[in-house]
Design a protein around this motif. Structure first.
Motif, mmCIF file in Angstrom:
data_model
loop_
_atom_site.group_PDB
_atom_site.id
_atom_site.type_symbol
_atom_site.label_atom_id
_atom_site.label_comp_id
_atom_site.label_asym_id
_atom_site.label_seq_id
_atom_site.Cartn_x
_atom_site.Cartn_y
_atom_site.Cartn_z
ATOM 1 N N UNK A 1 1.603 8.358 -51.226
ATOM 2 C CA UNK A 1 0.545 7.482 -50.979
ATOM 3 C C UNK A 1 -0.810 8.238 -51.361
ATOM 4 N N UNK A 2 -0.951 9.475 -51.250
ATOM 5 C CA UNK A 2 -2.179 10.091 -51.978
ATOM 6 C C UNK A 2 -2.308 9.778 -53.413
ATOM 7 N N UNK A 3 -1.284 10.005 -54.178
ATOM 8 C CA UNK A 3 -1.371 9.771 -55.473
ATOM 9 C C UNK A 3 -1.798 8.531 -55.696
ATOM 10 N N UNK A 4 -0.916 7.322 -55.059
ATOM 11 C CA UNK A 4 -1.331 5.872 -55.220
ATOM 12 C C UNK A 4 -2.923 5.725 -55.014
ATOM 13 N N UNK B 1 5.300 1.866 -40.856
ATOM 14 C CA UNK B 1 4.639 0.850 -41.812
ATOM 15 C C UNK B 1 3.176 0.900 -41.408
ATOM 16 N N UNK B 2 2.956 0.970 -39.859
ATOM 17 C CA UNK B 2 1.525 0.822 -39.523
ATOM 18 C C UNK B 2 0.688 2.311 -39.986
ATOM 19 N N UNK B 3 1.419 3.142 -40.141
ATOM 20 C CA UNK B 3 0.742 4.549 -40.314
ATOM 21 C C UNK B 3 0.150 4.475 -42.021
ATOM 22 N N UNK B 4 1.306 4.014 -42.805
ATOM 23 C CA UNK B 4 0.862 3.630 -44.368
ATOM 24 C C UNK B 4 0.020 2.741 -44.563
ATOM 25 N N UNK B 5 -0.099 1.683 -43.820
ATOM 26 C CA UNK B 5 -1.217 0.613 -43.733
ATOM 27 C C UNK B 5 -2.668 1.164 -43.354
ATOM 28 N N UNK B 6 -2.632 2.002 -42.432
ATOM 29 C CA UNK B 6 -3.672 2.760 -42.157
ATOM 30 C C UNK B 6 -4.507 3.463 -42.780
ATOM 31 N N UNK B 7 -3.450 4.475 -43.532
ATOM 32 C CA UNK B 7 -3.972 5.236 -44.749
ATOM 33 C C UNK B 7 -4.550 4.245 -45.758
ATOM 34 N N UNK B 8 -3.889 3.360 -46.227
ATOM 35 C CA UNK B 8 -4.291 2.515 -47.357
ATOM 36 C C UNK B 8 -5.741 1.715 -46.838
ATOM 37 N N UNK C 1 -0.313 12.746 -34.372
ATOM 38 C CA UNK C 1 -0.547 12.633 -35.905
ATOM 39 C C UNK C 1 0.652 12.880 -36.693
ATOM 40 N N UNK C 2 1.792 12.888 -35.731
ATOM 41 C CA UNK C 2 3.077 13.298 -36.872
ATOM 42 C C UNK C 2 3.395 12.256 -37.925
ATOM 43 N N UNK C 3 3.133 11.081 -37.481
ATOM 44 C CA UNK C 3 3.342 9.777 -38.290
ATOM 45 C C UNK C 3 2.588 10.086 -39.694
ATOM 46 N N UNK C 4 1.130 10.576 -39.618
ATOM 47 C CA UNK C 4 0.710 10.599 -40.874
ATOM 48 C C UNK C 4 0.860 11.871 -41.613
ATOM 49 N N UNK C 5 1.523 12.872 -41.152
ATOM 50 C CA UNK C 5 1.800 14.126 -41.796
ATOM 51 C C UNK C 5 2.894 13.598 -42.451
ATOM 52 N N UNK C 6 3.866 12.781 -41.840
ATOM 53 C CA UNK C 6 5.119 12.397 -42.362
ATOM 54 C C UNK C 6 5.033 11.590 -43.549
ATOM 55 N N UNK C 7 4.156 10.566 -43.515
ATOM 56 C CA UNK C 7 4.077 9.700 -44.473
ATOM 57 C C UNK C 7 3.226 10.337 -45.606
ATOM 58 N N UNK C 8 2.276 11.169 -45.445
ATOM 59 C CA UNK C 8 1.769 11.928 -46.460
ATOM 60 C C UNK C 8 2.621 12.996 -47.249
ATOM 61 N N UNK C 9 3.542 13.515 -46.562
ATOM 62 C CA UNK C 9 4.607 14.515 -46.980
ATOM 63 C C UNK C 9 5.623 13.902 -47.983
#
Length: 270
Positions: free
Chosen positions: A62-65, A237-244, A50-58
């Motif tokens: 993306x959470x603000x968006x 890129x895929x991590x950000x797309x997954x969160x979205x 889950x390191x990619x998700x932690x990195x994208x969030x921090x």
């Protein structure tokens, strides 16, 4: 065609649609720099992280968006339903001169592409001092006439006897709308509301032009900004797309029946 053949075709189509989502999820859970191109990579779950998700969030907003998209979508949906239902009630139940002409003029707005009004819309928003604010996205989103068209079809189906009986009892127009038409068209309003929310959530071009600061962006406009800064990392890129994609998947799972009904509403007559 036999039922088993239809089920087989539906299953194949479902697999074709879900395949990219599974690939996106696996790539997002792989360490940065690891791709999923071979079958062995699909079944190898030993290095999932889950390191990619932690990195994208921090390291991104993306959470603000996502929050901005949710707030703007909710406000736009509520105000659009309110205005659309009032207009639909007027066109359906209130006799006034040139009613047909005004209805045709409003519905003809569906024929005007968004790109054709971007410059005057931007000039108007700029003079009102709304650039880089939520209202720059919300207010133009209230002008979509599709809700008026769909809700009018359903309000045309409200029996005139109900309206006449309420008028005999002394009910005025606002009470006719609130106590009679709204309860009888509740399911249609839910479907139209979901339709408005989806349009707001997927809106890209105008929010991309009207929002200048990164913290005020919505998800559809902020995500390309993030992707342009991480073009060399497919995992990010895929991590950000997954969160979205998570909010839309949840909304579809919960409101699937209403979404399908909303899609089918355009072919329903009142």
């Amino acid at each position: 065609m036999n039922k088993w053949a239809l089920n087989l075709i539906a299953s194949v189509l479902a697999l074709l649609f879900i395949f990219p989502l599974i690939w996106m999820l696996l790539v997002s859970l792989k360490p940065d720099g690891t791709n999923v191109y071979q079958l062995t990579d699909w079944v190898n779950w030993a290095d999932l992280t889950l390191d990619n998700y932690r990195k994208v969030i921090t390291e991104s907003n993306i959470l603000r968006w996502t929050w901005n998209s949710t707030v703007i979508g909710a406000v736009t949906t509520l105000l659009s339903i309110l205005l659309s239902s009032l207009a639909a009630f007027a066109f359906s139940k209130l006799p006034f001169k040139s009613r047909g002409l005004f209805f045709v003029l409003i519905v003809s707005g569906l024929l005007i592409p968004t790109e054709a009004i971007l410059i005057p819309l931007y000039e108007t928003t700029l003079h009102l001092g709304l650039i880089d604010s939520n209202w720059a996205i919300i207010l133009p989103g209230l002008t979509n006439p599709i809700g008026i068209l769909l809700l009018k079809q359903f309000m045309d189906g409200v029996p005139k006897d109900y309206i006449e009986a309420a008028q005999i009892d002394g009910s005025r127009n606002f009470r006719l709308w609130w106590n009679i038409c709204l309860p009888l068209t509740k399911s249609a309003m839910v479907s139209v509301g979901i339709f408005y929310f989806i349009l707001s959530w997927n809106n890209f071009l105008w929010p991309y032009l009207s929002i200048t600061s990164e913290e005020n962006m919505i998800l559809s406009a902020g995500l390309p900004t993030f992707l342009s800064n991480n073009t060399m990392s497919l995992n990010m890129i895929m991590t950000a797309s997954g969160i979205a994609a998570i909010p839309t998947i949840v909304v579809f799972a919960v409101l699937q029946r209403h979404i399908v009904q909303g899609v089918a509403m355009s072919g329903v007559k009142g």
